[in-house]
Scaffold this motif. Structure first.
Motif, PDB file in Angstrom:
ATOM      1  N   TRP A   1       0.828  -1.211   0.000  1.00  0.00           N
ATOM      2  CA  TRP A   1       0.000   0.000   0.000  1.00  0.00           C
ATOM      3  C   TRP A   1       0.859   1.257   0.000  1.00  0.00           C
ATOM      4  CZ3 TRP A   1      -0.935   4.123   3.380  1.00  0.00           C
ATOM      5  CH2 TRP A   1      -2.061   4.904   3.063  1.00  0.00           C
ATOM      6  N   CYS A   2       1.935   1.263   0.797  1.00  0.00           N
ATOM      7  CA  CYS A   2       2.847   2.410   0.814  1.00  0.00           C
ATOM      8  C   CYS A   2       3.475   2.621  -0.566  1.00  0.00           C
ATOM      9  CB  CYS A   2       3.938   2.212   1.863  1.00  0.00           C
ATOM     10  SG  CYS A   2       3.368   2.353   3.570  1.00  0.00           S
ATOM     11  N   LEU A   3       3.865   1.535  -1.208  1.00  0.00           N
ATOM     12  CA  LEU A   3       4.448   1.652  -2.549  1.00  0.00           C
ATOM     13  C   LEU A   3       3.421   2.173  -3.537  1.00  0.00           C
ATOM     14  CD1 LEU A   3       6.544  -1.645  -2.709  1.00  0.00           C
ATOM     15  CD2 LEU A   3       7.421   0.682  -2.481  1.00  0.00           C
ATOM     16  N   ALA A   4       2.177   1.700  -3.432  1.00  0.00           N
ATOM     17  CA  ALA A   4       1.118   2.186  -4.318  1.00  0.00           C
ATOM     18  C   ALA A   4       0.882   3.683  -4.107  1.00  0.00           C
ATOM     19  CB  ALA A   4      -0.171   1.400  -4.082  1.00  0.00           C
ATOM     20  N   MET A   5       0.908   4.124  -2.866  1.00  0.00           N
ATOM     21  CA  MET A   5       0.785   5.557  -2.589  1.00  0.00           C
ATOM     22  C   MET A   5       1.968   6.313  -3.174  1.00  0.00           C
ATOM     23  SD  MET A   5      -2.046   6.237  -0.974  1.00  0.00           S
ATOM     24  CE  MET A   5      -1.701   7.843  -0.224  1.00  0.00           C
TER      25      MET A   5
ATOM     26  N   VAL B   1      -5.950   3.713  -6.915  1.00  0.00           N
ATOM     27  CA  VAL B   1      -6.642   2.595  -6.278  1.00  0.00           C
ATOM     28  C   VAL B   1      -6.279   2.500  -4.801  1.00  0.00           C
ATOM     29  CG1 VAL B   1      -4.827   0.916  -6.845  1.00  0.00           C
ATOM     30  CG2 VAL B   1      -7.181   0.141  -6.518  1.00  0.00           C
ATOM     31  N   ALA B   2      -5.097   2.991  -4.410  1.00  0.00           N
ATOM     32  CA  ALA B   2      -4.684   2.933  -3.011  1.00  0.00           C
ATOM     33  C   ALA B   2      -5.594   3.763  -2.118  1.00  0.00           C
ATOM     34  CB  ALA B   2      -3.240   3.412  -2.869  1.00  0.00           C
ATOM     35  N   VAL B   3      -6.212   4.815  -2.689  1.00  0.00           N
ATOM     36  CA  VAL B   3      -7.121   5.682  -1.933  1.00  0.00           C
ATOM     37  C   VAL B   3      -8.572   5.346  -2.233  1.00  0.00           C
ATOM     38  CG1 VAL B   3      -7.835   8.067  -1.528  1.00  0.00           C
ATOM     39  CG2 VAL B   3      -5.413   7.524  -1.862  1.00  0.00           C
TER      40      VAL B   3
END
Length: 314
Positions: free
Chosen positions: A216-220, A226-228
């Motif tokens: 999730w941190c990497l996606a942010m 999609v992470a949000v």
């Protein structure tokens, strides 16, 4: 415990890894993947990296707990060092199980009990993968679009039944049957017993949640909406990527993980390039997080486990 692909040599594994990566980059837009990776936000990348030591510590504690349930001793400091070293080896050597085998071998040399050392590592890994599959099933049922009956893959059922029957008949051979009986007893003692199961589940769940938090941190950091907008969907997809990495046909899951992302992201209505960029960034993160294993490789000061009272037939 990991599926083992003994039939492939290291050269073939490296070749398969490169072939899969080249194929994925050929199917997607490499420039888009590269641009996504170049624009990653450093603070989120650092946050993902900070999570990784907790993964190792919890995993090492789970190993220590498993060994103690089997009647052995394993100091936590030694277990952490060995886990870092095993993770680093798994990142660099094809197959994904050499590091775990090394942990078992070095533990066996110090404990002088082969069965305890091997079963300790196998059951510890089995605990994590069982929880991963259970969590993946829950998240997939909640967030991923599942095919409606009749299932498209129903024709595979006869083949699955044949494999199960062949495996069952193989384990009826006296040497394997004897080992399997002993392994089952150790699994019940260290994993499935009423006093062990809650701690095994809790520690394995904590490790997998940390994996997903790093994703999730990497996606942010990559700026993936999609992470949000749909974090549940993201985590469901990432559990599938984690399961893909279990297949030890390539080097540290490279190629298989990116191939799975390239297929899954379009099925979820997103660009394949985003999924591939996330998979690549996670692979780099795992490699960097394993680098402390170099220190433990050359450090002679790791604590030596004590002797064990566990009596096992070697």
């Amino acid at each position: 415990m990991t599926i083992r692909g003994r039939g492939l040599s290291p050269v073939l594994r490296w070749g398969l890894t490169l072939l899969l990566l080249v194929t994925v980059l050929w199917l997607v837009d490499p420039a888009a993947v590269g641009g996504q990776l170049q624009n990653v936000h450093g603070p989120w990348l650092l946050a993902a990296l900070v999570i990784t030591p907790f993964q190792v510590v919890i995993s090492a504690w789970r190993w220590q707990f498993t060994v103690r349930r089997l009647g052995g001793q394993l100091p936590l400091g030694y277990a952490i060092g060995e886990y870092y070293l095993g993770t680093l080896v798994n990142q660099l050597v094809p197959g994904g199980v050499v590091g775990d085998a090394g942990r078992a071998l070095r533990h066996r040399q110090r404990m002088k009990t082969t069965t305890l050392a091997v079963h300790g590592v196998m059951i510890e890994r089995l605990s994590g993968q069982l929880v991963l599959f259970l969590l993946a099933a829950v998240l997939a049922a909640a967030w991923l679009p599942l095919p409606k009956p009749p299932m498209p893959g129903l024709f595979l059922l006869p083949g699955v039944l044949i494999v199960i029957l062949l495996t069952w008949s193989l384990f009826q051979a006296p040497p394997l049957a004897n080992w399997w009986a002993g392994f089952q007893a150790d699994v019940r003692r260290a994993l499935l017993s009423r006093s062990a199961l809650p701690l095994q589940l809790a520690s394995s769940l904590a490790v997998i949640v940390s994996y997903l938090a790093a994703f999730w941190c990497l996606a942010m950091g990559l700026g993936l909406s999609v992470a949000v907008d749909a974090p549940g969907l993201l985590l469901a997809l990432c559990t599938v990527l984690l399961m893909a990495m279990v297949i030890p046909l390539t080097v540290s899951g490279w190629g298989i993980r990116e191939s799975a992302a390239a297929v899954l992201w379009p099925l979820a209505g997103m660009d394949a390039e985003q999924g591939v960029a996330l998979a690549v960034s996670y692979g780099v993160l795992v490699l960097v997080s394993a680098l402390p294993g170099v220190f433990f490789l050359f450090s002679g000061g790791r604590q030596t486990p004590g002797r064990t009272a566990y009596q096992c037939p070697d």
